[in-house]
Scaffold this active site. Structure first.
Site, PDB file in Angstrom:
ATOM      1  N   HIS A 147     -16.561 -11.354  31.965  1.00  0.00           N
ATOM      2  CA  HIS A 147     -17.656 -11.322  32.678  1.00  0.00           C
ATOM      3  C   HIS A 147     -16.856 -11.004  33.964  1.00  0.00           C
ATOM      4  O   HIS A 147     -16.652 -10.373  34.324  1.00  0.00           O
ATOM      5  CB  HIS A 147     -18.178 -13.005  33.138  1.00  0.00           C
ATOM      6  N   ASP A 180     -11.059 -18.980  33.472  1.00  0.00           N
ATOM      7  CA  ASP A 180     -12.386 -19.136  33.761  1.00  0.00           C
ATOM      8  C   ASP A 180     -13.235 -19.701  32.662  1.00  0.00           C
ATOM      9  O   ASP A 180     -13.441 -20.132  31.787  1.00  0.00           O
ATOM     10  CB  ASP A 180     -13.010 -17.244  33.201  1.00  0.00           C
ATOM     11  N   GLN A 205     -17.475 -20.775  30.313  1.00  0.00           N
ATOM     12  CA  GLN A 205     -18.387 -21.368  29.033  1.00  0.00           C
ATOM     13  C   GLN A 205     -17.712 -21.787  28.310  1.00  0.00           C
ATOM     14  O   GLN A 205     -18.089 -22.465  26.762  1.00  0.00           O
ATOM     15  CB  GLN A 205     -18.342 -19.217  28.088  1.00  0.00           C
ATOM     16  N   LYS A 238     -24.133 -24.441  34.404  1.00  0.00           N
ATOM     17  CA  LYS A 238     -23.426 -23.715  33.337  1.00  0.00           C
ATOM     18  C   LYS A 238     -22.490 -25.485  32.121  1.00  0.00           C
ATOM     19  O   LYS A 238     -23.119 -25.485  31.143  1.00  0.00           O
ATOM     20  CB  LYS A 238     -22.704 -23.464  32.709  1.00  0.00           C
ATOM     21  N   CYS A 298     -23.704  -8.672  31.847  1.00  0.00           N
ATOM     22  CA  CYS A 298     -22.280  -8.371  32.570  1.00  0.00           C
ATOM     23  C   CYS A 298     -21.250  -8.772  32.168  1.00  0.00           C
ATOM     24  O   CYS A 298     -20.404  -8.943  32.772  1.00  0.00           O
ATOM     25  CB  CYS A 298     -22.488 -10.118  33.609  1.00  0.00           C
TER      26      CYS A 298
HETATM   27  N1  PLP Z   1     -17.860 -16.200  33.989  1.00  0.00           N
HETATM   28  C1  PLP Z   1     -18.600 -15.967  33.018  1.00  0.00           C
HETATM   29  C2  PLP Z   1     -17.468 -16.518  31.030  1.00  0.00           C
HETATM   30  C3  PLP Z   1     -19.755 -16.551  32.837  1.00  0.00           C
HETATM   31  O1  PLP Z   1     -20.177 -16.320  31.431  1.00  0.00           O
HETATM   32  C4  PLP Z   1     -20.218 -16.648  34.111  1.00  0.00           C
HETATM   33  C5  PLP Z   1     -21.707 -16.279  33.699  1.00  0.00           C
HETATM   34  O2  PLP Z   1     -22.074 -16.380  32.776  1.00  0.00           O
HETATM   35  C6  PLP Z   1     -19.841 -16.821  35.607  1.00  0.00           C
HETATM   36  C7  PLP Z   1     -18.726 -16.616  34.937  1.00  0.00           C
HETATM   37  C8  PLP Z   1     -20.200 -16.297  35.952  1.00  0.00           C
HETATM   38  O3  PLP Z   1     -20.969 -17.983  36.834  1.00  0.00           O
HETATM   39  P1  PLP Z   1     -21.365 -17.864  37.934  1.00  0.00           P
HETATM   40  O4  PLP Z   1     -22.897 -16.830  37.952  1.00  0.00           O
HETATM   41  O5  PLP Z   1     -22.989 -19.141  38.070  1.00  0.00           O
HETATM   42  O6  PLP Z   1     -20.928 -18.211  39.435  1.00  0.00           O
END
Ligand code: PLP
Length: 404
Positions: A122, A199, A202, A225, A363
């Protein structure tokens, strides 16, 4: 016994209609819906407890502090951290990664040192490193994947050099659903003395997490999430690392003493929590974690596996569909294109049928470049989705396909 009717009843929004049709909410990778228990806990705290935490001698402040710190303990238990000192509250995954990108590069890296990420990250796990790279002359290395969406572990091994200082990788891809072998990746990195940030944005709602078993040095996720409120997140870090890193932001709470000559910093985890925390949000997050724990993360994972198998069969049967991400054991997210239909057209027409999906690059533009496409339609499932909703999605896609 997985009581899907009861679970759905716990989420009031699921019974609403859009365009006169029952809502089929399949945008759970973007954000999850909230059970009544979470919303009520937030409302009740505002109505009956609200006071700023940590600084008050009065009753309400102490009660709010107790709830806030009990929430930290709930998070610790949920991800099996060793100590609550290792649980830092942030605004979300993005802020947690930025915190590490800023402080780790400051304390532990110099020009020419390398950070490794994967091609399926992401943007939140790419851009913070690029900003650090620009500031400090750090080099970003990228782990490639095969056409199924499986990371190339041989290439991963070969990417390590004496300058590799950190690996930062998604547990589960938000676009492909690939569940990366993070335990193995951590072991490989550690054998070279390199720490790993996982991270978990997900994975947190789909996979039971044990940060000690993973041996991750950092693990980050967002409350929204995992059925909790927006605006709250978690940075887990091993104490030995958090101790080494400098503060991220300055302000109240993160200090021990302040004078114009010299300021000393608070102990963990408060060193990284400048300013008034979202103490109502952390309570909401704890309620969300209590909620999924009561159902059981293993039970949720088993239910979602069944849903994934069913959806894979139903979607693959649609003529002209191309699914992106076919890694064995993938999570319940489906990115696809059908024939020449633009993802935006597909998403817009599905929406008119009451089916909420996401369209675009999710993203993950570097991943789109790797796949040679601009974007996809993404249907992402959660603990409250049903096979009937998979059928509704498949029927909706068929209907749009026939229109074109
Ligand atoms: N990392 C991953 C794999 C994600 O799917 C997301 C959000 O979709 C994020 C980071 C960013 O999360 P947030 O916008 O809640 O900070």
């Amino acid at each position: 016994m997985y009581d899907i009717a009861q679970i759905r009843a716990d989420f009031p929004i699921l019974s609403r209609q859009v365009y006169g049709k029952p809502l089929v909410y399949l945008d759970n990778s973007a954000t999850t819906q909230k059970p009544r228990a979470v919303v009520e806990a937030i409302t009740n705290e505002y109505y009956s407890v609200n006071a700023n935490v940590h600084r008050g001698v009065h009753f309400l402040s102490q009660q709010a502090t107790e709830l806030h710190e009990a929430s930290r303990e709930t998070v610790r238990r949920f991800i099996h951290a060793r100590s609550a000192n290792e649980i830092v509250f942030t605004r979300g995954t993005t802020e947690s990664i930025n915190l590490i990108a800023s402080t780790f590069t400051e304390a532990c890296m110099k020009e020419g040192d390398e950070v490794m990420v994967s091609v399926m990250e992401h943007h939140s796990n790419i851009v913070p490193w690029q900003l650090a790279a620009a500031r400090k002359g750090i080099v970003l290395k990228v782990i490639p994947m095969d056409d199924q969406g499986v990371l190339d572990m041989e290439a991963y091994r070969k990417l390590f050099t004496p300058r590799t200082m950190l690996v930062s990788v998604a547990h589960v891809s938000n676009t492909l659903g690939t569940v990366n072998p993070v335990r193995e990746m951590v072991a490989i990195a550690h054998s070279r003395g390199v720490p790993v940030l996982v991270d978990g944005a997900q994975s947190i709602s789909h996979i039971p997490i044990d940060v000690q078993a993973l041996d991750a040095d950092f693990f980050v996720f967002s409350s929204h999430k995992v059925y909790g409120p927006t605006g709250v997140g978690v940075l887990y870090g091993k104490e030995k690392w958090l101790d080494r890193l400098p503060p991220y932001q300055g302000g109240g709470e993160m200090i021990q003493t302040v004078s114009f000559e010299r300021t000393t910093f608070n102990e963990l985890p408060f060193k990284f929590e400048a300013g008034t925390p979202d103490y109502i949000g952390t309570h909401g997050l704890a309620k969300a974690l209590d909620y999924v724990s009561a159902i059981g993360m293993d039970e949720i994972a088993a239910y979602e596996r069944e849903l994934t198998t069913y959806a894979t069969g139903r979607l693959n049967a649609i003529p002209g569909i191309r699914l992106f991400g076919e890694a064995p054991g993938k999570s319940c997210v489906f990115s696809f294109l059908v024939g020449n239909i633009h993802h935006l057209d597909m998403g817009t027409l599905l929406d008119r049928l009451g089916i909420a999906v996401r369209t675009g690059h999710h993203c993950a533009q570097p991943l789109m470049q790797r796949l040679g496409i601009e974007g996809t339609v993404r249907a992402s499932f959660a603990l409250y989705n049903t096979k009937e909703e998979v059928d509704a999605l498949a029927a909706g896609i068929e209907r749009v396909r026939r229109m074109f």
